[in-house]
Design a protein around this motif. Structure first.
Motif, PDB file in Angstrom:
ATOM      1  N   ASP A 169      -0.133   9.330  -4.314  1.00 54.30           N
ATOM      2  CA  ASP A 169       1.269   8.928  -4.131  1.00 54.30           C
ATOM      3  C   ASP A 169       2.121  10.195  -4.051  1.00 54.30           C
ATOM      4  N   PRO A 170       2.721  10.498  -2.906  1.00 56.83           N
ATOM      5  CA  PRO A 170       3.503  11.728  -2.782  1.00 56.83           C
ATOM      6  C   PRO A 170       4.751  11.766  -3.646  1.00 56.83           C
ATOM      7  N   ASP A 171       5.188  10.620  -4.153  1.00 59.38           N
ATOM      8  CA  ASP A 171       6.359  10.586  -5.015  1.00 59.38           C
ATOM      9  C   ASP A 171       6.040  10.999  -6.454  1.00 59.38           C
ATOM     10  N   VAL A 172       4.767  11.162  -6.768  1.00 61.55           N
ATOM     11  CA  VAL A 172       4.341  11.641  -8.089  1.00 61.55           C
ATOM     12  C   VAL A 172       4.011  13.128  -7.966  1.00 61.55           C
ATOM     13  N   PRO A 173       4.764  14.006  -8.618  1.00 61.88           N
ATOM     14  CA  PRO A 173       4.591  15.448  -8.408  1.00 61.88           C
ATOM     15  C   PRO A 173       3.155  15.934  -8.579  1.00 61.88           C
ATOM     16  N   GLU A 174       2.471  15.427  -9.589  1.00 62.14           N
ATOM     17  CA  GLU A 174       1.088  15.873  -9.810  1.00 62.14           C
ATOM     18  C   GLU A 174       0.181  15.452  -8.665  1.00 62.14           C
ATOM     19  N   ALA A 187       8.991   8.783   8.278  1.00 64.73           N
ATOM     20  CA  ALA A 187       8.485   7.511   8.802  1.00 64.73           C
ATOM     21  C   ALA A 187       7.383   6.913   7.944  1.00 64.73           C
ATOM     22  N   THR A 188       7.239   7.392   6.719  1.00 60.47           N
ATOM     23  CA  THR A 188       6.262   6.789   5.822  1.00 60.47           C
ATOM     24  C   THR A 188       6.596   5.318   5.589  1.00 60.47           C
ATOM     25  N   GLU A 189       5.571   4.513   5.374  1.00 61.52           N
ATOM     26  CA  GLU A 189       5.806   3.075   5.183  1.00 61.52           C
ATOM     27  C   GLU A 189       6.484   2.774   3.852  1.00 61.52           C
ATOM     28  N   ILE A 190       6.133   3.522   2.835  1.00 61.14           N
ATOM     29  CA  ILE A 190       6.625   3.236   1.485  1.00 61.14           C
ATOM     30  C   ILE A 190       7.022   4.544   0.802  1.00 61.14           C
ATOM     31  N   GLY A 191       7.851   4.459  -0.218  1.00 59.81           N
ATOM     32  CA  GLY A 191       8.177   5.626  -1.025  1.00 59.81           C
ATOM     33  C   GLY A 191       9.517   6.247  -0.701  1.00 59.81           C
ATOM     34  N   ASN A 192       9.839   7.282  -1.453  1.00 59.63           N
ATOM     35  CA  ASN A 192      11.158   7.895  -1.406  1.00 59.63           C
ATOM     36  C   ASN A 192      11.427   8.678  -0.134  1.00 59.63           C
ATOM     37  N   ARG A 193      10.397   9.087   0.576  1.00 57.92           N
ATOM     38  CA  ARG A 193      10.599   9.924   1.759  1.00 57.92           C
ATOM     39  C   ARG A 193      11.096   9.131   2.965  1.00 57.92           C
ATOM     40  N   ARG A 194      10.925   7.831   2.963  1.00 53.28           N
ATOM     41  CA  ARG A 194      11.238   7.017   4.135  1.00 53.28           C
ATOM     42  C   ARG A 194      12.734   7.043   4.462  1.00 53.28           C
ATOM     43  N   SER A 195      13.036   7.235   5.741  1.00 53.97           N
ATOM     44  CA  SER A 195      14.398   7.151   6.266  1.00 53.97           C
ATOM     45  C   SER A 195      14.398   6.027   7.297  1.00 53.97           C
TER      46      SER A 195
END
Length: 232
Positions: free
Chosen positions: A73-78, A204-212
């Motif tokens: 999960d890219p939203d988890v720093p580790e 363009a990620t499907e899920i998570g904080n990066r999506r615009s």
């Protein structure tokens, strides 16, 4: 989770791939190339969306040699850091061989006239460019591809259509690299570049904080049209 096993080109092993099948005969097949986070839920959702559009979608586990089955999960720093660490151990040339094996496997599931495309994100965007230059894939799409400015020497080998989506404020692809991409590719007859000003890597990620959402929808609509034109 629906999977298939794919033989490597040199027959030294087999690797798994997530597969999403459309209802009825596929209009074509598309290989979905992962980010540094493995074949996670977001990549599987990309496959599912393509299947809903009538394509056979296959996402090979390209980390199978170093960390098989990894999902991050890219939203988890580790977990972001773990993905970056995996990238440092990853053999990209070997990955192209595995992508080519996946393209061959996809063709085996299609009628004789069936075409195969690839679409990749982040690391997968870079690999989509490399696939366009090094294989006979019918059409390729890369989202926020990293390091293309260092691969422009391969552009002459791109024989089939390639579409690249460029995030204007990409934290991994600076303005200088973007300018080099345009200088090296704008006049290529088989390559199309689209810029997304103000957007960051992963938009363009499907899920998570990066999506615009607005930019993602715009890029995905262009991708759908591109594949409809070049794959059917």
């Amino acid at each position: 989770m629906p999977q298939i096993e794919i033989d490597t080109l040199k027959q030294e092993g087999r690797f798994p791939a997530y597969v999403a099948k459309p209802e009825g005969t596929p209009r074509a097949a598309i290989v979905v190339i992962q980010e540094i986070f493995g074949v996670n839920r977001g990549i599987r959702q990309k496959c599912d969306r393509l299947a809903a559009d009538g394509y056979l979608a296959i996402a090979p586990d390209l980390f199978w040699r170093i960390e098989p089955g990894i999902e991050l999960d890219p939203d988890v720093p580790e977990e972001m850091q773990r993905g970056l660490d995996l990238m440092g151990r990853f053999d990209q040339d070997q990955a192209i061989s595995d992508i080519e094996a996946t393209i061959r496997a996809a063709r085996a599931h299609l009628p004789d006239s069936g075409k195969v495309g690839v679409v990749g994100y982040c690391l997968g965007g870079r690999l989509a460019y490399m696939t366009a230059a090094r294989t006979d894939v019918d059409a390729s799409v890369g989202y926020y591809a990293v390091g293309i400015d260092g691969l422009l020497g391969e552009a002459h080998a791109i024989a089939n259509p390639l579409l690249l989506h460029i995030a204007g404020d990409d934290g991994f692809v600076d303005k200088e690299a973007q300018a080099k991409m345009h200088a090296g590719l704008d006049n290529h007859p088989r390559v199309t570049l689209h810029d997304y000003p103000g957007e960051d890597h992963g938009f363009a990620t499907e899920i998570g904080n990066r999506r615009s959402p607005q930019a993602a929808d715009k890029a995905d609509a262009r991708t759908r049209d591109f594949f409809a034109t070049h794959l059917g």
